[in-house]
Design a protein around this motif. Sequence first.
Motif, PDB file in Angstrom:
ATOM      1  N   GLU A   1       1.044  -8.912   6.578  1.00 56.36           N
ATOM      2  CA  GLU A   1      -0.258  -9.364   7.089  1.00 56.36           C
ATOM      3  C   GLU A   1      -0.205  -9.597   8.598  1.00 56.36           C
ATOM      4  O   GLU A   1      -1.103  -9.198   9.329  1.00 56.36           O
ATOM      5  CB  GLU A   1      -0.690 -10.631   6.365  1.00 56.36           C
ATOM      6  N   ALA A   2       0.874 -10.243   9.064  1.00 57.89           N
ATOM      7  CA  ALA A   2       1.012 -10.502  10.503  1.00 57.89           C
ATOM      8  C   ALA A   2       1.120  -9.192  11.277  1.00 57.89           C
ATOM      9  O   ALA A   2       0.519  -9.037  12.343  1.00 57.89           O
ATOM     10  CB  ALA A   2       2.232 -11.377  10.757  1.00 57.89           C
TER      11      ALA A   2
ATOM     12  N   ALA B   1       6.429   2.390  10.188  1.00 59.39           N
ATOM     13  CA  ALA B   1       7.769   2.308   9.606  1.00 59.39           C
ATOM     14  C   ALA B   1       7.985   0.934   8.959  1.00 59.39           C
ATOM     15  O   ALA B   1       8.551   0.831   7.868  1.00 59.39           O
ATOM     16  CB  ALA B   1       8.824   2.571  10.672  1.00 59.39           C
ATOM     17  N   MET B   2       7.532  -0.143   9.620  1.00 60.23           N
ATOM     18  CA  MET B   2       7.666  -1.489   9.065  1.00 60.23           C
ATOM     19  C   MET B   2       6.846  -1.623   7.789  1.00 60.23           C
ATOM     20  O   MET B   2       7.323  -2.159   6.785  1.00 60.23           O
ATOM     21  CB  MET B   2       7.200  -2.523  10.105  1.00 60.23           C
ATOM     22  N   LYS B   3       5.636  -1.097   7.795  1.00 59.49           N
ATOM     23  CA  LYS B   3       4.761  -1.191   6.630  1.00 59.49           C
ATOM     24  C   LYS B   3       5.360  -0.429   5.453  1.00 59.49           C
ATOM     25  O   LYS B   3       5.374  -0.924   4.333  1.00 59.49           O
ATOM     26  CB  LYS B   3       3.380  -0.649   6.964  1.00 59.49           C
ATOM     27  N   GLU B   4       5.877   0.759   5.719  1.00 58.70           N
ATOM     28  CA  GLU B   4       6.479   1.564   4.659  1.00 58.70           C
ATOM     29  C   GLU B   4       7.692   0.851   4.051  1.00 58.70           C
ATOM     30  O   GLU B   4       7.843   0.790   2.835  1.00 58.70           O
ATOM     31  CB  GLU B   4       6.895   2.923   5.209  1.00 58.70           C
ATOM     32  N   GLY B   5       8.537   0.281   4.902  1.00 61.78           N
ATOM     33  CA  GLY B   5       9.710  -0.438   4.413  1.00 61.78           C
ATOM     34  C   GLY B   5       9.329  -1.669   3.601  1.00 61.78           C
ATOM     35  O   GLY B   5       9.925  -1.950   2.551  1.00 61.78           O
ATOM     36  N   THR B   6       8.330  -2.395   4.068  1.00 63.23           N
ATOM     37  CA  THR B   6       7.873  -3.586   3.349  1.00 63.23           C
ATOM     38  C   THR B   6       7.265  -3.211   2.009  1.00 63.23           C
ATOM     39  O   THR B   6       7.550  -3.835   0.983  1.00 63.23           O
ATOM     40  CB  THR B   6       6.859  -4.376   4.198  1.00 63.23           C
ATOM     41  N   ASP B   7       6.444  -2.161   2.001  1.00 62.54           N
ATOM     42  CA  ASP B   7       5.843  -1.694   0.747  1.00 62.54           C
ATOM     43  C   ASP B   7       6.920  -1.288  -0.256  1.00 62.54           C
ATOM     44  O   ASP B   7       6.827  -1.601  -1.447  1.00 62.54           O
ATOM     45  CB  ASP B   7       4.896  -0.527   0.998  1.00 62.54           C
ATOM     46  N   GLN B   8       7.956  -0.595   0.211  1.00 59.72           N
ATOM     47  CA  GLN B   8       9.043  -0.179  -0.674  1.00 59.72           C
ATOM     48  C   GLN B   8       9.771  -1.386  -1.258  1.00 59.72           C
ATOM     49  O   GLN B   8      10.098  -1.404  -2.447  1.00 59.72           O
ATOM     50  CB  GLN B   8      10.035   0.713   0.063  1.00 59.72           C
ATOM     51  N   MET B   9      10.035  -2.386  -0.424  1.00 62.23           N
ATOM     52  CA  MET B   9      10.715  -3.586  -0.929  1.00 62.23           C
ATOM     53  C   MET B   9       9.865  -4.295  -1.979  1.00 62.23           C
ATOM     54  O   MET B   9      10.391  -4.735  -3.005  1.00 62.23           O
ATOM     55  CB  MET B   9      11.045  -4.542   0.224  1.00 62.23           C
TER      56      MET B   9
END
Length: 67
Positions: A52-53, A25-33
């Motif tokens: 990365e972290a 969920a964090m990766k998807e949100g970051t990718d979208q931003m």
Amino acid sequence: MVPLAGLPTLPLYVPKQSTRGQFLAMKEGTDQMLEQLDLTDDERDALEGDLEAGTDLAERPADTPTP
């Protein structure tokens, strides 16, 4: 999670409560931003650093203590 009798389980399903589900969920949100927002260089660097972290923590074995 116990599958219902007679219904196949989907190997792609990851409960959001799990650590892996939270990471996805964090990766998807970051990718979208990164894709959708006009970001300054500093903001983009911060998001990429967070991603990365998060990836480093997700790849660490579960029995390794966090720093």
